[in-house]
Design a protein around this motif. Sequence first.
Motif, PDB file in Angstrom:
ATOM      1  N   GLY A 199       0.829  -1.194   0.000  1.00  0.00           N
ATOM      2  CA  GLY A 199       0.000   0.000   0.000  1.00  0.00           C
ATOM      3  C   GLY A 199       0.868   1.251   0.000  1.00  0.00           C
ATOM      4  O   GLY A 199       2.097   1.176   0.102  1.00  0.00           O
ATOM      5  N   HIS A 200       0.237   2.390  -0.106  1.00  0.00           N
ATOM      6  CA  HIS A 200       0.960   3.664  -0.127  1.00  0.00           C
ATOM      7  C   HIS A 200       0.494   4.526   1.038  1.00  0.00           C
ATOM      8  O   HIS A 200      -0.594   4.364   1.552  1.00  0.00           O
ATOM      9  N   GLY A 201       1.323   5.439   1.431  1.00  0.00           N
ATOM     10  CA  GLY A 201       0.925   6.383   2.475  1.00  0.00           C
ATOM     11  C   GLY A 201       1.317   5.908   3.851  1.00  0.00           C
ATOM     12  O   GLY A 201       2.143   5.018   4.021  1.00  0.00           O
ATOM     13  N   SER A 202       0.666   6.528   4.848  1.00  0.00           N
ATOM     14  CA  SER A 202       1.019   6.245   6.239  1.00  0.00           C
ATOM     15  C   SER A 202       0.460   4.884   6.675  1.00  0.00           C
ATOM     16  O   SER A 202      -0.448   4.348   6.067  1.00  0.00           O
ATOM     17  N   SER A 203       1.015   4.415   7.745  1.00  0.00           N
ATOM     18  CA  SER A 203       0.579   3.128   8.294  1.00  0.00           C
ATOM     19  C   SER A 203      -0.829   3.276   8.849  1.00  0.00           C
ATOM     20  O   SER A 203      -1.109   4.199   9.605  1.00  0.00           O
ATOM     21  N   PRO A 204      -1.746   2.374   8.480  1.00  0.00           N
ATOM     22  CA  PRO A 204      -3.122   2.472   8.969  1.00  0.00           C
ATOM     23  C   PRO A 204      -3.216   2.160  10.460  1.00  0.00           C
ATOM     24  O   PRO A 204      -2.306   1.614  11.053  1.00  0.00           O
ATOM     25  N   GLY A 205      -4.342   2.511  11.050  1.00  0.00           N
ATOM     26  CA  GLY A 205      -4.561   2.298  12.483  1.00  0.00           C
ATOM     27  C   GLY A 205      -4.770   0.831  12.817  1.00  0.00           C
ATOM     28  O   GLY A 205      -4.790  -0.031  11.941  1.00  0.00           O
ATOM     29  N   PRO A 206      -4.982   0.548  14.113  1.00  0.00           N
ATOM     30  CA  PRO A 206      -5.098  -0.846  14.566  1.00  0.00           C
ATOM     31  C   PRO A 206      -6.439  -1.510  14.232  1.00  0.00           C
ATOM     32  O   PRO A 206      -6.534  -2.723  14.281  1.00  0.00           O
ATOM     33  N   ASP A 207      -7.459  -0.728  13.912  1.00  0.00           N
ATOM     34  CA  ASP A 207      -8.788  -1.286  13.665  1.00  0.00           C
ATOM     35  C   ASP A 207      -9.049  -1.484  12.184  1.00  0.00           C
ATOM     36  O   ASP A 207      -9.946  -0.862  11.600  1.00  0.00           O
ATOM     37  N   LEU A 208      -8.284  -2.359  11.585  1.00  0.00           N
ATOM     38  CA  LEU A 208      -8.432  -2.627  10.156  1.00  0.00           C
ATOM     39  C   LEU A 208      -9.635  -3.531   9.919  1.00  0.00           C
ATOM     40  O   LEU A 208      -9.809  -4.527  10.626  1.00  0.00           O
ATOM     41  N   PRO A 209     -10.454  -3.234   8.918  1.00  0.00           N
ATOM     42  CA  PRO A 209     -11.607  -4.096   8.640  1.00  0.00           C
ATOM     43  C   PRO A 209     -11.183  -5.357   7.894  1.00  0.00           C
ATOM     44  O   PRO A 209     -10.200  -5.363   7.153  1.00  0.00           O
ATOM     45  N   TYR A 210     -11.943  -6.421   8.113  1.00  0.00           N
ATOM     46  CA  TYR A 210     -11.739  -7.658   7.366  1.00  0.00           C
ATOM     47  C   TYR A 210     -12.451  -7.539   6.029  1.00  0.00           C
ATOM     48  O   TYR A 210     -13.553  -6.996   5.951  1.00  0.00           O
ATOM     49  N   THR A 211     -11.838  -8.082   4.979  1.00  0.00           N
ATOM     50  CA  THR A 211     -12.506  -8.134   3.688  1.00  0.00           C
ATOM     51  C   THR A 211     -13.638  -9.161   3.762  1.00  0.00           C
ATOM     52  O   THR A 211     -13.681  -9.988   4.684  1.00  0.00           O
TER      53      THR A 211
END
Length: 197
Positions: free
Chosen positions: A71-83
């Motif tokens: 991915g690009h950009g900053s690191s996402p937060g801890p609450d990533l959604p499941y596909t």
Amino acid sequence: MNGYNFTMRVRRALALAREESARLRHEYVGTEHLLLGIAAESAEATSSVLESFGVEQRDVVLLIEESIERGHGSSPGPDLPYTSRAKKVLELAMSEARELDHDYVDTEHLLLGLLAEGKGIGAQVLQALGVSLTEARAKVAEKLGSPARFQVAQPAVGDTPSSVIVTLRYPGGASTVWRFSSPNGAIQFLQGQAGAP
């Protein structure tokens, strides 16, 4: 979750899946991250679910990283959604546990869920590494001590089994599993059990 307890190993694998997603700078947890989580958990464990298939963590990581883009950009937060596919894998893992008469979901069930889903990157990588759903179900049933009750292809006329698995269940819930290289060996074993006090 409908009476199913996720073991500490599965919880750890799911946490590691989120970490892998963040490392790859993805904004979701997909089947590829679930497999990376299983592989990372297996590398930490003394008894690996992937080990029984001759699959090593580095092979999983290499194949997944060849299959996806970072991915690009900053690191996402801890609450990533499941596909939706990853959610389906969790549902299928519970179904696989139910088929084996287990009231818990462990990493073996999660691996079966990935294979049963069949279309995600996680399943594709496992298939590329030579892990089939039918073989995985048999190995998991043998390892966890439950009989496999799955539909598999019928043998051709004249085929002989390459191995026979016998599971004995005892009052109180204990069970033992034996694998024999021939039907005759299993028959002799069972005859000996019938004559035992």
